[in-house]
Motif scaffolding. Structure first.
Motif, PDB file in Angstrom:
ATOM      1  N   SER A 193     -56.635  70.130 -20.586  1.00  0.00           N
ATOM      2  CA  SER A 193     -57.871  69.501 -20.121  1.00  0.00           C
ATOM      3  C   SER A 193     -57.617  68.031 -19.825  1.00  0.00           C
ATOM      4  CB  SER A 193     -58.996  69.668 -21.153  1.00  0.00           C
ATOM      5  OG  SER A 193     -58.480  69.476 -22.449  1.00  0.00           O
ATOM      6  N   LYS A 194     -58.590  67.408 -19.225  1.00  0.00           N
ATOM      7  CA  LYS A 194     -58.449  66.043 -18.763  1.00  0.00           C
ATOM      8  C   LYS A 194     -58.024  65.115 -19.901  1.00  0.00           C
ATOM      9  CE  LYS A 194     -60.879  62.497 -16.290  1.00  0.00           C
ATOM     10  NZ  LYS A 194     -62.138  61.970 -15.820  1.00  0.00           N
ATOM     11  N   LYS A 210     -54.892  63.777 -15.104  1.00  0.00           N
ATOM     12  CA  LYS A 210     -55.866  62.800 -14.628  1.00  0.00           C
ATOM     13  C   LYS A 210     -57.198  63.475 -14.326  1.00  0.00           C
ATOM     14  CE  LYS A 210     -55.638  60.199 -10.809  1.00  0.00           C
ATOM     15  NZ  LYS A 210     -54.896  59.544  -9.728  1.00  0.00           N
ATOM     16  N   SER A 211     -57.124  64.647 -13.722  1.00  0.00           N
ATOM     17  CA  SER A 211     -58.381  65.336 -13.415  1.00  0.00           C
ATOM     18  C   SER A 211     -58.138  66.825 -13.211  1.00  0.00           C
ATOM     19  CB  SER A 211     -59.010  64.744 -12.147  1.00  0.00           C
ATOM     20  OG  SER A 211     -58.198  65.055 -11.038  1.00  0.00           O
ATOM     21  N   LYS A 253     -60.373  69.405 -11.021  1.00  0.00           N
ATOM     22  CA  LYS A 253     -61.657  69.625 -10.343  1.00  0.00           C
ATOM     23  C   LYS A 253     -61.501  70.580  -9.166  1.00  0.00           C
ATOM     24  CE  LYS A 253     -61.321  65.326  -7.704  1.00  0.00           C
ATOM     25  NZ  LYS A 253     -61.188  63.988  -8.181  1.00  0.00           N
ATOM     26  N   THR A 306     -54.542  67.500 -11.440  1.00  0.00           N
ATOM     27  CA  THR A 306     -53.749  66.348 -11.025  1.00  0.00           C
ATOM     28  C   THR A 306     -53.113  65.706 -12.256  1.00  0.00           C
ATOM     29  OG1 THR A 306     -55.394  65.973  -9.339  1.00  0.00           O
ATOM     30  CG2 THR A 306     -53.800  64.223  -9.667  1.00  0.00           C
TER      31      THR A 306
END
Ligand code: SF4
Ligand code: SF4
Lengths: 345, 483
Positions: free
Chosen positions: B50-51, B81-82, B84, B97
């Protein structure tokens, strides 16, 4: 975009020129090339394109054309110009009516047509033949690529039938059919004399008259034909099998009946070489299947020998080619059906 | 080992173009960020990180054994980093990412051993799966983790290829300099252990004698020397040439119980099992006149194309193509990451400006299948860009398309049927399903007709209209169904 090209587009966009859009687009394409890029895979394409294809066919006819002008004088040049002008007008009008690009096919037809005419034909007859040939030989079928018969031959056939007297007045000896008044052949049919092969090959010092002006300089025809085959613009199969079967069948028949001329003379006289290299190889009106090409060549060869020997016509080339043109869709269909007779998927 | 020369009818030899790469490998350093699209899932929750998490190169990011393929693994060390959803080729998929921390190290796959002989097939399969190597190639490497449409013991033919038949190819010496020849043979023995029933072939360009000699080994049952003409390297044609079984366009070599792999994949297999190195990076061949500096580069998977081509574009408007100028797809967005199936990256300049009076010029630097260019006599390096090189016209039956078709079809005739909406038994009987979408007919067409697009359309419509199903095609070609 280049400045001159922008100017051309501006002129083309003017209201008064709107009916002539096809003409401007064609000029744009001829001069500036295409600005389009490939939409996806394959991402780049071969450089062969229709203009270059046609220009090669025209280039291969240059020796023959120059020789015709040399042998028969400037009138020949006027005949060629007439043929191009009339053919061009028909082509452009149809492009405008159909709102499509001008097809480049008439570049070749426009030159081949005068070359298969007698050298002294009046210009009005050239004009009528050219009009008729391109109109009914090609345009009513939908343009280059969709026609069944060779347009030049259609034009030639038409003037032969419509004006037999002018086609025959100067050139035709009693035995000759109108299609090509190939005179050395006529002489042979009449008296059994064979013109020297060297004379036939170079066309110089030919005592008897020529049938059509493009068939005289045979070295030039052979060179042009080989040039096209080496450039891979035409396929070798049709000329090879055509000439081969003429040689073979005339050899056989000559032994049976001396009425049929011997092979070497058959090959070098009349319009055979011109027909085999430039008319029987027209890709559109001859079979596309490989086997079909062989059948076409052999069929045209047999027909030529038979017509020349027995039909009372001196020349059988044009007839046999146009007959085989008519059979082309059938030949292709039969070859395809035979090739795939077993498959279902 | 037997050596046999084999080839197929038709095809076209591409040679003498601009933009061949140098036979050197360059490193472009670690990327700052990498992206991993989770193509086989829609749900964000399936990601195993997860982030904000720290990840190590080699760590699993996503895994699902119900979906065919390998897990997605991280290829650099850093932090997430993300995660999504992003639009990806028409559908929304989650994209992870990761930002690099600048270190090169990686975590070995579990269960690594120095002693290759002691390994059994199950160990090797597991390592290949967790290293991300098992999904390489058209049909993957069969393991018990559902990485290929066929099972390991069903594989009858294992074909390792290096055919060099495309316009731009990877240099064999580059691959075998990074790893050694022994590594390659070791990798091959490992693969043979997984696929015990397979006859093993090496398909090589027959114009590459030094390497033919080096690669001759009794590990291969047969060395097949092929003519380097396009599309020999395409799996369908290669399988047919090597095994004699025709693979129609809608099917894959797996239907003929064959697996086709390239040399680099065999080396990845070796790396994964011997050193535990997961599939982190690939050697990418950068070719084509659009690059100012062409070579082979080592790139971490997930690096964006922007970062890969940086400093090599010379300010040109380029089209970047993956794997093949003939069949590959263009990179639609340079921010997208490199995926593991990319071996070659080609840059062609967009030819948006036509050449003035081109048809009157001799064409010293122009290629043509007919001998209509001066290049046929004076072979200077040929220019290639994406210009159409001519306008579309009616077919003039020039014969190019059926002279080159590797499946022996008459594209000109099939195209006329499809164009006139006559898509029925006749086109099927005339062999449209034999078409393997090599696009060569479109490439050579004098009238610039997109023939292969019509072939694709024809095939799709036949299936849609119920004239044939995939099963019927398989049976009629004597092939097996796969998952
Ligand atoms: S290559 Fe194009 S123009 Fe030539 S026969 Fe095929 S479809 Fe027709
Ligand atoms: S029809 Fe065209 S795309 Fe299909 S196999 Fe033949 S050449 Fe390739």
């Amino acid at each position: 975009m280049r400045k001159t090209q922008k100017l051309l587009h501006k002129v083309a966009d003017l209201k008064i020129f709107s009916p002539f859009k096809a003409v401007f687009e064609t000029i744009d394409g001829i001069v500036y090339g295409t600005p389009h890029v490939t939409p996806g895979a394959p991402h780049f394409l071969d450089h062969i394109e229709i203009k270059r294809f046609m220009i090669f066919a025209v280039a291969a006819l240059i020796p023959t054309t120059v020789a015709a002008v040399y042998f028969f004088g400037l009138h020949v040049l006027w005949m060629i110009i007439t043929s191009y002008v009339v053919g061009g007008i028909v082509e452009v009008s149809f492009a405008l009516i159909r709102k499509r690009e001008i097809e480049e096919g008439f570049l070749v037809t426009g030159l081949i047509f005068p070359l298969i005419l007698p050298p002294t034909l009046p210009l009005w007859a050239v004009a009528i033949g050219s009009f008729f040939g391109i109109m009914f030989g090609k345009e009513i079928f939908g343009g280059t690529g969709r026609n069944i018969f060779n347009p030049a031959l259609v034009g030639r056939l038409f003037i032969t039938m419509a004006f037999p007297e002018i086609m025959s007045a100067r050139w035709i000896a009693p035995f000759t059919d109108t299609l090509t008044s190939a005179t050395p052949l006529t002489v042979f049919n009449g008296e059994g004399t064979i013109t020297s092969l060297r004379e036939l090959l170079f066309g110089i010092g030919l005592q008897t008259g020529a049938g059509s002006m493009g068939e005289v300089f045979r070295i030039g025809i052979i060179a042009g034909g080989l040039f096209l085959i080496l450039a891979k613009v035409t396929d070798w199969k049709i000329p090879t099998f055509y000439l081969g079967s003429v040689a073979l069948f005339s050899w056989i028949l000559n032994m049976v009946s001396p009425q049929v001329a011997p092979p070497a003379f058959q090959l070098l006289s009349g319009g055979l070489l011109f027909g085999a290299f430039f008319m029987a190889t027209d890709p559109v009106t001859t079979p596309y299947t490989k086997m079909g090409k062989v059948i076409f060549g052999v069929g045209a060869g047999i027909l030529t020998v038979l017509i020349r020997g027995f039909a009372g016509y001196a020349e059988g080339v044009m007839f046999s080619i146009i007959l085989m043109n008519g059979m082309t869709p059938l030949i292709d269909h039969m070859v395809m059906e035979n090739k795939y007779r077993k498959s279902t998927i | 080992m037997e050596t046999k020369k084999k080839t197929f009818k038709g095809g076209f030899v591409f040679k003498g173009f601009q933009g061949y790469p140098l036979a050197v490998v360059e490193s472009i350093g670690l990327p700052e960020t990498v992206m991993y699209p989770l193509l086989d899932t829609k749900s964000l929750n399936e990601a195993l990180v997860s982030k904000g998490d720290t990840v190590k190169a080699g760590q699993l990011l996503w895994q699902n054994d119900d979906v065919m393929g390998s897990p997605v693994i991280a290829t650099i060390n850093g932090t997430v980093k993300s995660i999504k959803p992003t639009m990806w080729e028409g559908s929304k998929v989650p994209v992870i990412t990761v930002e690099s921390d600048g270190t090169e190290k990686w975590t070995p796959v579990k269960g690594v051993t120095e002693d290759l002989d002691s390994l059994d097939a199950a160990d090797i399969e597991e390592t290949l799966y967790f290293a991300g190597v098992a999904s390489s190639g058209r049909d993957g490497i069969p393991t018990r983790f559902n990485t290929s449409p066929i099972k390991s013991e069903e594989v009858q033919h294992l074909i390792v290829k290096h055919c060099e038949s495309d316009v731009y190819n990877t240099d064999l010496s580059v691959l075998l300099r990074e790893n050694t020849l022994e590594d390659f043979f070791d990798g091959l023995s490992l693969l043979k252990k997984i696929m015990p029933n397979a006859r093993v072939y090496m398909a090589m360009n027959r114009k590459n004698p030094p390497w033919i000699k080096e690669l001759s080994s009794d590990l291969f049952d047969e060395m097949v020397l092929v003519t380097p003409k396009y599309p020999q390297g395409q799996d369908e044609i290669l399988t047919e040439t090597v095994t004699g079984m025709k693979i129609p366009g809608e099917c894959t070599p797996a239907n003929a119980s064959a697996i086709v792999l390239d040399v680099q994949t065999v080396l990845h297999v070796y790396d994964a099992v011997k050193t535990g190195k997961p599939l982190l990076e690939k050697i990418i061949t950068m070719a084509g006149p659009g690059f100012s500096n062409r070579s082979h580069v080592k790139v971490r998977i997930g690096t964006s194309f922007d970062q890969i081509v940086k400093g090599r574009t010379a300010g040109k408007e380029n089209r970047y193509i993956i794997n093949s100028t003939m069949t590959g797809s263009a990179v639609s967005d340079m921010a997208k990451p490199l995926e593991s199936d990319c071996n070659i990256l080609i840059a062609l300049e967009e030819g948006r400006v036509g050449e003035i009076m081109l048809w009157t010029k001799p064409g010293f630097r122009k290629h043509s299948i007919m001998n209509t260019m001066a290049n046929a006599i004076f072979p200077l390096a040929k220019i290639n860009n994406t210009n159409m090189n001519g306008e579309e016209r009616a077919c003039l039956s020039c014969g190019n398309c059926y002279n080159v078709c590797p499946s022996g079809l008459y594209p000109t005739q099939l195209f006329k049927y499809v164009e006139r909406d006559k898509v029925d038994e006749t086109v099927m009987r005339y062999g449209i399903f034999k078409c393997i979408d090599c696009n060569l007919c479109t490439y050579v067409c004098t009238a610039k007709i997109p023939l292969s697009d019509f072939m694709k359309e024809g095939k799709a419509r036949l299936i849609k209209d119920g004239y044939a199903s995939k099963k019927e095609i398989l049976t009629s070609y004597g092939l097996k169904e796969t998952e």
